[in-house]
Write a protein that holds these residues in place. Sequence first.
Motif, PDB file in Angstrom:
ATOM      1  N   GLU A  63       0.829  -1.210   0.000  1.00  9.15           N
ATOM      2  CA  GLU A  63       0.000   0.000   0.000  1.00  9.15           C
ATOM      3  C   GLU A  63       0.860   1.255   0.000  1.00  9.15           C
ATOM      4  N   ALA A  64       1.946   1.241   0.796  1.00 10.32           N
ATOM      5  CA  ALA A  64       2.840   2.407   0.841  1.00 10.32           C
ATOM      6  C   ALA A  64       3.501   2.622  -0.518  1.00 10.32           C
ATOM      7  N   ASP A  65       3.941   1.526  -1.138  1.00 15.02           N
ATOM      8  CA  ASP A  65       4.566   1.610  -2.460  1.00 15.02           C
ATOM      9  C   ASP A  65       3.566   2.131  -3.487  1.00 15.02           C
ATOM     10  N   ALA A  66       2.341   1.614  -3.431  1.00 20.16           N
ATOM     11  CA  ALA A  66       1.292   2.066  -4.362  1.00 20.16           C
ATOM     12  C   ALA A  66       0.980   3.547  -4.139  1.00 20.16           C
ATOM     13  N   ALA A  67       0.938   3.970  -2.887  1.00 21.13           N
ATOM     14  CA  ALA A  67       0.670   5.382  -2.582  1.00 21.13           C
ATOM     15  C   ALA A  67       1.783   6.270  -3.141  1.00 21.13           C
ATOM     16  N   ARG A  69       3.779   5.540  -5.688  1.00 21.25           N
ATOM     17  CA  ARG A  69       3.675   5.546  -7.151  1.00 21.25           C
ATOM     18  C   ARG A  69       2.522   6.435  -7.598  1.00 21.25           C
ATOM     19  N   LEU A  70       1.405   6.380  -6.877  1.00 20.85           N
ATOM     20  CA  LEU A  70       0.260   7.211  -7.220  1.00 20.85           C
ATOM     21  C   LEU A  70       0.602   8.690  -7.068  1.00 20.85           C
ATOM     22  N   GLU A  71       1.250   9.020  -5.960  1.00 17.71           N
ATOM     23  CA  GLU A  71       1.649  10.411  -5.716  1.00 17.71           C
ATOM     24  C   GLU A  71       2.596  10.897  -6.812  1.00 17.71           C
ATOM     25  N   SER A  72       3.540  10.044  -7.199  1.00 22.54           N
ATOM     26  CA  SER A  72       4.486  10.396  -8.249  1.00 22.54           C
ATOM     27  C   SER A  72       3.770  10.598  -9.581  1.00 22.54           C
ATOM     28  N   GLU A  73       2.830   9.723  -9.889  1.00 21.07           N
ATOM     29  CA  GLU A  73       2.075   9.826 -11.141  1.00 21.07           C
ATOM     30  C   GLU A  73       1.212  11.088 -11.151  1.00 21.07           C
ATOM     31  N   VAL A  74       0.572  11.387 -10.017  1.00 22.50           N
ATOM     32  CA  VAL A  74      -0.253  12.596  -9.917  1.00 22.50           C
ATOM     33  C   VAL A  74       0.624  13.833 -10.099  1.00 22.50           C
ATOM     34  N   GLU A  75       1.796  13.818  -9.489  1.00 17.15           N
ATOM     35  CA  GLU A  75       2.709  14.958  -9.612  1.00 17.15           C
ATOM     36  C   GLU A  75       3.173  15.124 -11.062  1.00 17.15           C
ATOM     37  N   ARG A  76       3.488  14.007 -11.728  1.00 16.79           N
ATOM     38  CA  ARG A  76       3.922  14.063 -13.125  1.00 16.79           C
ATOM     39  C   ARG A  76       2.807  14.621 -14.012  1.00 16.79           C
ATOM     40  N   ILE A  77       1.592  14.119 -13.811  1.00 11.64           N
ATOM     41  CA  ILE A  77       0.458  14.581 -14.616  1.00 11.64           C
ATOM     42  C   ILE A  77       0.174  16.058 -14.345  1.00 11.64           C
TER      43      ILE A  77
END
Length: 146
Positions: A63-67, A69-77
């Motif tokens: 879950e921490a890893d997914a969070a 990755r999600l945060e990184s993807e949101v920041e990139r977008i």
Amino acid sequence: EQLEKLTASHHEELERVRSEADASTSGAIAQTNEQLATSHAKEIQNLKAELQAESSTELEHIEADAALRLESEVERITNDLNKSHAVEIQLSIAKQSEELTASHGEELARLRSEMELSTSEAIAQATEKLATSHTTEIKKLQSELR
């Protein structure tokens, strides 16, 4: 006869010992079975608890890893969108600036034309007034001179 009695007595004793041994063995087997079942149940319970703890820890890591990755993807977008919007805004500003420059140029040309026309009319009117005034003044002077 004594030998027969002794043999019968031994057989009875052997039967009694066998019976006690069987009963004792059955009880020992039952007791060992119960102990093993209890021990086995405790081991299974301990293994379940350990497995659950490990799976909970693993789930937390996932879950921490997914969070992350999600945060990184949101920041990139978000960065991509910000860059895209900045380009769109710059293009829009440039277009509006060109339109305003053209519009202002047209408006300035119209105002110049109106001012030139107005100035020409004012000069013509002033000239006409002066000419009339001069004519009147000259006639007045001529009549005085006569």
